[in-house]
Write a protein that holds these residues in place. Structure first.
Motif, short mmCIF file in Angstrom:
data_model
loop_
_atom_site.label_atom_id
_atom_site.label_comp_id
_atom_site.label_asym_id
_atom_site.label_seq_id
_atom_site.Cartn_x
_atom_site.Cartn_y
_atom_site.Cartn_z
N THR A 1 -9.26 7.96 -36.24
CA THR A 1 -8.38 7.24 -35.32
C THR A 1 -7.10 8.01 -35.04
O THR A 1 -6.19 7.50 -34.39
CB THR A 1 -8.01 5.85 -35.89
OG1 THR A 1 -7.21 6.02 -37.07
CG2 THR A 1 -9.26 5.06 -36.25
N VAL A 2 -7.01 9.24 -35.57
CA VAL A 2 -5.82 10.08 -35.39
C VAL A 2 -6.11 11.09 -34.29
O VAL A 2 -7.04 11.89 -34.39
CB VAL A 2 -5.44 10.78 -36.72
CG1 VAL A 2 -4.25 11.71 -36.52
CG2 VAL A 2 -5.17 9.75 -37.80
N ASP A 3 -5.31 11.09 -33.24
CA ASP A 3 -5.60 11.90 -32.06
C ASP A 3 -5.77 13.38 -32.38
O ASP A 3 -6.68 14.04 -31.88
CB ASP A 3 -4.50 11.71 -31.01
CG ASP A 3 -4.52 10.32 -30.39
OD1 ASP A 3 -5.45 9.55 -30.69
OD2 ASP A 3 -3.60 10.01 -29.61
N ARG A 4 -4.88 13.96 -33.20
CA ARG A 4 -4.96 15.39 -33.48
C ARG A 4 -6.26 15.73 -34.21
O ARG A 4 -6.88 16.77 -33.94
CB ARG A 4 -3.76 15.83 -34.31
CG ARG A 4 -3.74 17.32 -34.64
CD ARG A 4 -3.76 18.20 -33.37
NE ARG A 4 -3.80 19.59 -33.69
CZ ARG A 4 -2.72 20.35 -33.92
NH1 ARG A 4 -1.51 19.82 -33.85
NH2 ARG A 4 -2.85 21.62 -34.21
N ALA A 5 -6.68 14.88 -35.13
CA ALA A 5 -7.94 15.13 -35.85
C ALA A 5 -9.11 15.10 -34.88
O ALA A 5 -10.04 15.91 -34.98
CB ALA A 5 -8.12 14.10 -36.95
N ILE A 6 -9.07 14.18 -33.92
CA ILE A 6 -10.13 14.10 -32.90
C ILE A 6 -10.14 15.36 -32.04
O ILE A 6 -11.18 15.98 -31.82
CB ILE A 6 -9.93 12.85 -32.02
CG1 ILE A 6 -10.08 11.58 -32.86
CG2 ILE A 6 -10.91 12.86 -30.86
CD1 ILE A 6 -9.64 10.33 -32.14
N LEU A 7 -8.96 15.79 -31.59
CA LEU A 7 -8.86 16.95 -30.71
C LEU A 7 -9.28 18.24 -31.41
O LEU A 7 -9.84 19.15 -30.80
CB LEU A 7 -7.42 17.08 -30.19
CG LEU A 7 -6.93 15.91 -29.32
CD1 LEU A 7 -5.43 16.03 -29.09
CD2 LEU A 7 -7.68 15.88 -28.00
N ASP A 8 -8.99 18.33 -32.70
CA ASP A 8 -9.35 19.52 -33.48
C ASP A 8 -10.80 19.50 -33.94
O ASP A 8 -11.27 20.45 -34.57
CB ASP A 8 -8.44 19.64 -34.71
CG ASP A 8 -7.05 20.15 -34.36
OD1 ASP A 8 -6.83 20.50 -33.18
OD2 ASP A 8 -6.19 20.20 -35.25
N GLY A 9 -11.50 18.41 -33.66
CA GLY A 9 -12.88 18.32 -34.13
C GLY A 9 -12.97 18.15 -35.62
O GLY A 9 -13.94 18.61 -36.25
N GLU A 10 -11.96 17.50 -36.22
CA GLU A 10 -11.90 17.31 -37.67
C GLU A 10 -11.67 15.83 -38.01
O GLU A 10 -10.67 15.48 -38.65
CB GLU A 10 -10.79 18.18 -38.26
CG GLU A 10 -11.03 19.67 -38.04
CD GLU A 10 -9.81 20.52 -38.36
OE1 GLU A 10 -9.99 21.71 -38.67
OE2 GLU A 10 -8.67 20.00 -38.29
N PRO A 11 -12.55 14.95 -37.55
CA PRO A 11 -12.30 13.51 -37.72
C PRO A 11 -12.73 12.95 -39.06
O PRO A 11 -12.57 11.75 -39.31
CB PRO A 11 -13.14 12.90 -36.59
CG PRO A 11 -14.33 13.83 -36.49
CD PRO A 11 -13.78 15.21 -36.78
N GLU A 12 -13.27 13.78 -39.94
CA GLU A 12 -13.74 13.28 -41.23
C GLU A 12 -12.56 12.94 -42.14
O GLU A 12 -11.55 13.63 -42.14
CB GLU A 12 -14.61 14.32 -41.93
CG GLU A 12 -15.89 14.68 -41.19
CD GLU A 12 -16.60 15.82 -41.89
OE1 GLU A 12 -17.79 15.64 -42.21
OE2 GLU A 12 -15.98 16.86 -42.11
N GLY A 13 -12.72 11.89 -42.92
CA GLY A 13 -11.76 11.62 -43.98
C GLY A 13 -10.82 10.48 -43.69
O GLY A 13 -10.95 9.73 -42.72
#
Length: 505
Positions: free
Chosen positions: A408-420
């Motif tokens: 649910t964190v935009d930067r994690a989504i944009l970086d392709g790192e949504p795990e965790g």
């Protein structure tokens, strides 16, 4: 040069390393008549103790029989993180197509260059821990084996060092339990792993703790077929299960074959191979590997110090100390891996600062006051500080828990790192943070904000009111604060606010 296998191959980079941290032509100084402090061991704990005390004006001797810099520089943090970074680069290229980047020609890992980079970087960092640097900072550096010979004397290389206080900082080494049956079977530990020059096609790892998981994923990303054997269920048994399972899924996705709940492990030599026979979840496995890494724990370096001579008690866990890091001999202190359950470079650093205060100035600093975070550098990383929920329950500490998913964190989504996720525990009825776990691509960096808040007694409400740059991964921490604020909006409070706003219309 001592323990040459630690720094193989003998190339220009390892020659540079040894020239700094165990110079072959080093001449020990003539001992002073008496030292304020004699420190045995030049790993992180010993180095910080020695340089800190000398900087305050103390007369200090530092003794090291192997390589200055200890495990961290030579066979621990520095080489392992260099290796992990190379493996992450390979993994990022393999994923490049997800970001619209054409890598149709694939990835080829040149393992010899990976290891040369490791050795070059380690050598470039080594001047910071060098014998010459510490001599220039006013420390008498003795290379050789130290042994207590009397109530105020230590012998090294035929010379006697007299002390007012002494510090044991000899650290720990990789443990290889006899129950594994490895006699006659070639195997690696962290002390020999970083001397490899060829990538093993098949790589076995025993132990799914931090070192085992980091290296299993790393070698899988390089292209090895990796078998990770663990007696317990899953990996990273210290961590919350849902947190460890996220990392476990990532390891499996990278190609690691996890053989957990392992029973009846048999290890044997099979011509040029190593055979692993083990039962995992009711299924028998019989696999051959080229190299085997054993990562199942640590053993304290207490042998040969003459501790019995000076009444310093120790056991299989290390030297016994009180909360002020004083041993059973009031003139002798200890710090770092030799006496701590927290075997991290950063905890050794801060334990050394406690020893300086208490040994030289009759301070009353306590090790129990330290708030120690840690991180396992897999992808994603997993970091923790303070209490786990299970710890809080055992201590009868009632907590409220707030968890923010990285997806649910935009930067994690944009970086392709949504795990965790970010998970924060607060003392029930307050906003006081008592612990946190973070599973994310940059968890080791993120945990610092929570640790600072705990150290400064800043609650989750303060974090909620702290502006973070957008978009960053750290927003996940702030959002746990937002969740805390929403939780305070009880039905009763919401009803009162509704009446107030209705009256304002």
């Amino acid at each position: 040069m001592n323990r040459a296998p630690l720094v193989q191959p003998w190339d220009q980079h390892n020659r540079e390393l040894v020239a700094n941290v165990h110079p072959p032509d080093w001449t020990n100084p003539a001992p002073a008549s008496r030292y304020n402090l004699v420190v045995i061991g030049a790993g992180t704990a010993g180095l910080v103790t020695a340089v800190g005390a000398a900087g305050l004006g103390a007369k200090v001797a530092l003794v090291e029989k192997h390589l200055m810099g200890g495990d961290c520089l030579n066979v621990g943090c520095v080489p392992s993180k260099a290796l992990i970074r190379s493996a992450r680069a390979a993994a990022e290229v393999r994923r490049a197509a997800e970001f619209g980047v054409d890598v149709s020609e694939g990835v080829r890992v040149d393992f010899s260059k990976v290891m040369e980079r490791l050795r070059q970087l380690r050598a470039s960092i080594s001047p910071h821990d060098s014998a010459a640097r510490f001599r220039n900072l006013g420390v008498d550096v003795f290379l050789g084996t130290a042994r207590f010979t009397g109530p105020e004397t230590i012998e090294v290389g035929g010379q006697t060092l007299r002390f007012a206080k002494a510090v044991i900082a000899t650290g720990a080494r990789a443990a290889v339990p006899a129950t594994l049956g490895l006699n006659g079977v070639p195997h690696l530990t962290n002390e020999t792993l970083f001397s490899l020059t060829e990538l093993p096609k098949r790589f076995g790892v025993i132990g799914a703790g931090p070192i085992g998981c980091e290296m299993a994923q790393t070698f899988a990303r390089f292209g090895s077929q990796v078998f990770l054997v663990e007696a317990a269920h899953g990996i990273l048994p210290r961590e919350d299960r849902d947190a460890a399972e996220i990392v476990q899924a990532a390891l499996v996705r990278d190609g690691v074959k996890l053989l957990c709940c392992g029973k009846d492990l048999l290890v044997s030599k099979e011509r040029d191979d190593i055979r692993l026979k083990v039962e995992s979840h009711g299924q028998g496995y019989d696999v051959l590997v080229d190299q085997l890494l054993v990562a199942v724990g640590r053993a304290p370096n207490v042998e040969g110090l003459g501790l019995e001579t000076v009444g310093v008690e120790f056991d299989r866990k290390g030297v016994k100390v009180n909360d002020r890091l004083r041993t059973t001999n009031p003139r002798i202190f200890a710090c770092g891996d030799i006496c701590s359950p927290y075997q991290f470079t950063h905890s050794a650093d801060f334990m050394a600062r406690i020893v300086i205060q208490n040994a030289l100035f009759k301070g009353r600093a306590r090790a129990s006051s330290l708030i120690i975070p840690w991180c396992t550098y897999t992808s994603p990383e997993i970091a923790h500080v303070g209490l786990y929920e299970k710890d809080a329950n055992e201590k009868s500490v009632e907590v409220d828990t707030f968890t923010q998913e990285m997806r649910t964190v935009d930067r994690a989504i944009l970086d392709g790192e949504p795990e965790g996720f970010v998970r924060v525990h607060i003392r029930k009825g307050t906003d006081a943070i008592v612990g946190a776990t973070i599973v994310a691509a940059h968890a080791g960096d993120l945990i610092g904000e929570v640790t600072l808040a705990m150290k400064g007694q800043l609650g989750l409400k303060t974090i909620a009111g702290t502006i973070h740059p957008y978009p960053t991964h750290a927003e996940a921490i702030r959002k746990t604060g937002d969740a805390f604020n929403r939780a305070r909006l009880t039905p009763a409070v919401k009803k009162i606010l509704g009446r107030w706003l209705a009256w304002q219309r």
